[in-house]
Motif scaffolding. Structure first.
Motif, PDB file in Angstrom:
ATOM      1  N   MET A   1       0.845  -1.184   0.000  1.00 41.42           N
ATOM      2  CA  MET A   1       0.000   0.000   0.000  1.00 41.42           C
ATOM      3  C   MET A   1       0.889   1.246   0.000  1.00 41.42           C
ATOM      4  O   MET A   1       1.846   1.318   0.751  1.00 41.42           O
ATOM      5  CB  MET A   1      -0.892  -0.020   1.232  1.00 41.42           C
ATOM      6  N   PRO A   2       0.563   2.218  -0.830  1.00 45.88           N
ATOM      7  CA  PRO A   2       1.419   3.419  -0.893  1.00 45.88           C
ATOM      8  C   PRO A   2       1.357   4.234   0.391  1.00 45.88           C
ATOM      9  O   PRO A   2       0.339   4.263   1.073  1.00 45.88           O
ATOM     10  CB  PRO A   2       0.842   4.213  -2.063  1.00 45.88           C
ATOM     11  N   LYS A   3       2.472   4.865   0.696  1.00 49.31           N
ATOM     12  CA  LYS A   3       2.511   5.802   1.808  1.00 49.31           C
ATOM     13  C   LYS A   3       2.061   7.157   1.293  1.00 49.31           C
ATOM     14  O   LYS A   3       2.275   7.497   0.131  1.00 49.31           O
ATOM     15  CB  LYS A   3       3.926   5.920   2.349  1.00 49.31           C
ATOM     16  N   LYS A   4       1.479   7.937   2.186  1.00 46.70           N
ATOM     17  CA  LYS A   4       1.039   9.279   1.841  1.00 46.70           C
ATOM     18  C   LYS A   4       1.727  10.267   2.774  1.00 46.70           C
ATOM     19  O   LYS A   4       2.214   9.900   3.832  1.00 46.70           O
ATOM     20  CB  LYS A   4      -0.474   9.399   1.954  1.00 46.70           C
ATOM     21  N   VAL A   5       1.735  11.528   2.334  1.00 50.52           N
ATOM     22  CA  VAL A   5       2.333  12.585   3.141  1.00 50.52           C
ATOM     23  C   VAL A   5       1.520  13.862   2.921  1.00 50.52           C
ATOM     24  O   VAL A   5       0.971  14.072   1.837  1.00 50.52           O
ATOM     25  CB  VAL A   5       3.826  12.799   2.769  1.00 50.52           C
ATOM     26  N   ILE A   6       1.428  14.656   3.970  1.00 50.54           N
ATOM     27  CA  ILE A   6       0.796  15.962   3.842  1.00 50.54           C
ATOM     28  C   ILE A   6       1.725  16.999   4.451  1.00 50.54           C
ATOM     29  O   ILE A   6       2.376  16.744   5.468  1.00 50.54           O
ATOM     30  CB  ILE A   6      -0.588  16.020   4.529  1.00 50.54           C
ATOM     31  N   CYS A   7       1.801  18.151   3.785  1.00 47.59           N
ATOM     32  CA  CYS A   7       2.525  19.309   4.321  1.00 47.59           C
ATOM     33  C   CYS A   7       1.537  20.465   4.410  1.00 47.59           C
ATOM     34  O   CYS A   7       0.648  20.599   3.565  1.00 47.59           O
ATOM     35  CB  CYS A   7       3.694  19.690   3.419  1.00 47.59           C
ATOM     36  N   VAL A   8       1.711  21.291   5.445  1.00 53.41           N
ATOM     37  CA  VAL A   8       0.767  22.375   5.709  1.00 53.41           C
ATOM     38  C   VAL A   8       1.526  23.673   5.961  1.00 53.41           C
ATOM     39  O   VAL A   8       2.520  23.688   6.686  1.00 53.41           O
ATOM     40  CB  VAL A   8      -0.122  22.051   6.935  1.00 53.41           C
ATOM     41  N   TRP A   9       1.021  24.743   5.345  1.00 58.37           N
ATOM     42  CA  TRP A   9       1.553  26.090   5.548  1.00 58.37           C
ATOM     43  C   TRP A   9       0.403  26.995   5.970  1.00 58.37           C
ATOM     44  O   TRP A   9      -0.729  26.820   5.527  1.00 58.37           O
ATOM     45  CB  TRP A   9       2.125  26.652   4.251  1.00 58.37           C
ATOM     46  N   ILE A  10       0.694  27.990   6.814  1.00 55.12           N
ATOM     47  CA  ILE A  10      -0.271  29.040   7.119  1.00 55.12           C
ATOM     48  C   ILE A  10       0.281  30.349   6.578  1.00 55.12           C
ATOM     49  O   ILE A  10       1.491  30.497   6.411  1.00 55.12           O
ATOM     50  CB  ILE A  10      -0.575  29.142   8.631  1.00 55.12           C
ATOM     51  N   GLY A  11      -0.618  31.284   6.295  1.00 54.01           N
ATOM     52  CA  GLY A  11      -0.146  32.532   5.699  1.00 54.01           C
ATOM     53  C   GLY A  11      -1.040  33.714   5.997  1.00 54.01           C
ATOM     54  O   GLY A  11      -2.121  33.583   6.569  1.00 54.01           O
ATOM     55  N   THR A  12      -0.532  34.873   5.569  1.00 53.96           N
ATOM     56  CA  THR A  12      -1.250  36.136   5.722  1.00 53.96           C
ATOM     57  C   THR A  12      -1.248  36.850   4.377  1.00 53.96           C
ATOM     58  O   THR A  12      -0.182  37.090   3.802  1.00 53.96           O
ATOM     59  CB  THR A  12      -0.563  37.033   6.772  1.00 53.96           C
ATOM     60  N   PHE A  13      -2.441  37.178   3.890  1.00 60.07           N
ATOM     61  CA  PHE A  13      -2.588  37.850   2.600  1.00 60.07           C
ATOM     62  C   PHE A  13      -3.570  39.003   2.726  1.00 60.07           C
ATOM     63  O   PHE A  13      -4.477  38.960   3.560  1.00 60.07           O
ATOM     64  CB  PHE A  13      -3.063  36.844   1.534  1.00 60.07           C
ATOM     65  N   LYS A  14      -3.394  40.009   1.862  1.00 60.63           N
ATOM     66  CA  LYS A  14      -4.255  41.185   1.904  1.00 60.63           C
ATOM     67  C   LYS A  14      -5.686  40.846   1.521  1.00 60.63           C
ATOM     68  O   LYS A  14      -6.626  41.464   1.996  1.00 60.63           O
ATOM     69  CB  LYS A  14      -3.725  42.262   0.958  1.00 60.63           C
ATOM     70  N   SER A  15      -5.855  39.870   0.620  1.00 62.73           N
ATOM     71  CA  SER A  15      -7.192  39.523   0.153  1.00 62.73           C
ATOM     72  C   SER A  15      -7.212  38.085  -0.351  1.00 62.73           C
ATOM     73  O   SER A  15      -6.169  37.492  -0.629  1.00 62.73           O
ATOM     74  CB  SER A  15      -7.614  40.452  -0.987  1.00 62.73           C
ATOM     75  N   GLU A  16      -8.412  37.568  -0.485  1.00 63.42           N
ATOM     76  CA  GLU A  16      -8.603  36.227  -1.047  1.00 63.42           C
ATOM     77  C   GLU A  16      -8.057  36.181  -2.471  1.00 63.42           C
ATOM     78  O   GLU A  16      -7.406  35.218  -2.875  1.00 63.42           O
ATOM     79  CB  GLU A  16     -10.100  35.920  -1.026  1.00 63.42           C
ATOM     80  N   ASN A  17      -8.309  37.243  -3.229  1.00 63.07           N
ATOM     81  CA  ASN A  17      -7.832  37.325  -4.602  1.00 63.07           C
ATOM     82  C   ASN A  17      -6.304  37.281  -4.661  1.00 63.07           C
ATOM     83  O   ASN A  17      -5.724  36.621  -5.527  1.00 63.07           O
ATOM     84  CB  ASN A  17      -8.362  38.609  -5.257  1.00 63.07           C
ATOM     85  N   GLU A  18      -5.647  37.971  -3.749  1.00 62.89           N
ATOM     86  CA  GLU A  18      -4.182  37.966  -3.735  1.00 62.89           C
ATOM     87  C   GLU A  18      -3.657  36.546  -3.523  1.00 62.89           C
ATOM     88  O   GLU A  18      -2.707  36.119  -4.168  1.00 62.89           O
ATOM     89  CB  GLU A  18      -3.640  38.891  -2.649  1.00 62.89           C
ATOM     90  N   LEU A  19      -4.291  35.806  -2.615  1.00 53.76           N
ATOM     91  CA  LEU A  19      -3.872  34.434  -2.353  1.00 53.76           C
ATOM     92  C   LEU A  19      -4.053  33.566  -3.589  1.00 53.76           C
ATOM     93  O   LEU A  19      -3.108  32.933  -4.060  1.00 53.76           O
ATOM     94  CB  LEU A  19      -4.677  33.850  -1.184  1.00 53.76           C
ATOM     95  N   TYR A  20      -5.270  33.520  -4.123  1.00 59.27           N
ATOM     96  CA  TYR A  20      -5.571  32.571  -5.197  1.00 59.27           C
ATOM     97  C   TYR A  20      -5.022  33.007  -6.555  1.00 59.27           C
ATOM     98  O   TYR A  20      -4.482  32.182  -7.295  1.00 59.27           O
ATOM     99  CB  TYR A  20      -7.080  32.329  -5.291  1.00 59.27           C
ATOM    100  N   GLN A  21      -5.161  34.265  -6.896  1.00 59.95           N
ATOM    101  CA  GLN A  21      -4.753  34.715  -8.232  1.00 59.95           C
ATOM    102  C   GLN A  21      -3.262  35.029  -8.347  1.00 59.95           C
ATOM    103  O   GLN A  21      -2.639  34.723  -9.342  1.00 59.95           O
ATOM    104  CB  GLN A  21      -5.557  35.961  -8.650  1.00 59.95           C
ATOM    105  N   ASN A  22      -2.729  35.671  -7.317  1.00 62.10           N
ATOM    106  CA  ASN A  22      -1.335  36.140  -7.418  1.00 62.10           C
ATOM    107  C   ASN A  22      -0.324  35.204  -6.782  1.00 62.10           C
ATOM    108  O   ASN A  22       0.839  35.219  -7.156  1.00 62.10           O
ATOM    109  CB  ASN A  22      -1.188  37.524  -6.771  1.00 62.10           C
TER     110      ASN A  22
END
Length: 137
Positions: A1-22
């Protein structure tokens, strides 16, 4: 069975658009080496964005994250440990959380995450907070 891995980051952005688009979007103008600002800041040479999930929340509090637990893939394998780790972080002004999944084996994807040790640079809009390997039951 394959092993899985997850990595997680937290952040601060001026807007939702800045996060997703830029920030998360890949720049395909440079077709030889398309990158996202996220990939550069996280110090990832390459990753498959199809195995990424990123949330914009006005307020990343532990209670808010727990409310959204069931919306994240494989959460039963890592979520309690992630919350325990985030209790050590100052979440004030944080408004995004990004999950990147990897797997080894026959259908390997983002398998470089098994060797990922976080970011050297600290002055970025994101911070690496968590990595966990697991196997599906």
């Amino acid at each position: 069975m394959p092993k899985k891995v997850i990595c997680v980051w937290i952040g601060t952005f001026k807007s939702e658009n800045e996060l997703y688009q830029n920030y998360l979007n890949f720049d395909y103008e440079n077709e030889d080496d398309p990158k996202s600002k996220f990939g550069k800041d996280a110090e990832l040479e390459y990753y498959d964005e199809d195995f990424m999930e990123s949330w914009w929340l006005e307020d990343i509090s532990l209670n808010n994250l727990i409310e959204h637990k069931d919306n994240i893939l494989d959460s039963e394998y890592f979520f309690e440990e992630l919350i325990a780790e985030l209790k050590h972080w100052n979440l004030t002004n944080k408004n995004s959380i990004t999950f990147l999944f990897g797997e080894d084996g026959e259908h390997a994807t983002n398998d470089m995450l098994f060797d990922y040790n976080g970011m050297k640079s600290k002055d970025k809009p994101i911070a690496f907070v968590f990595r966990k390997e697991y196997e599906l039951k």
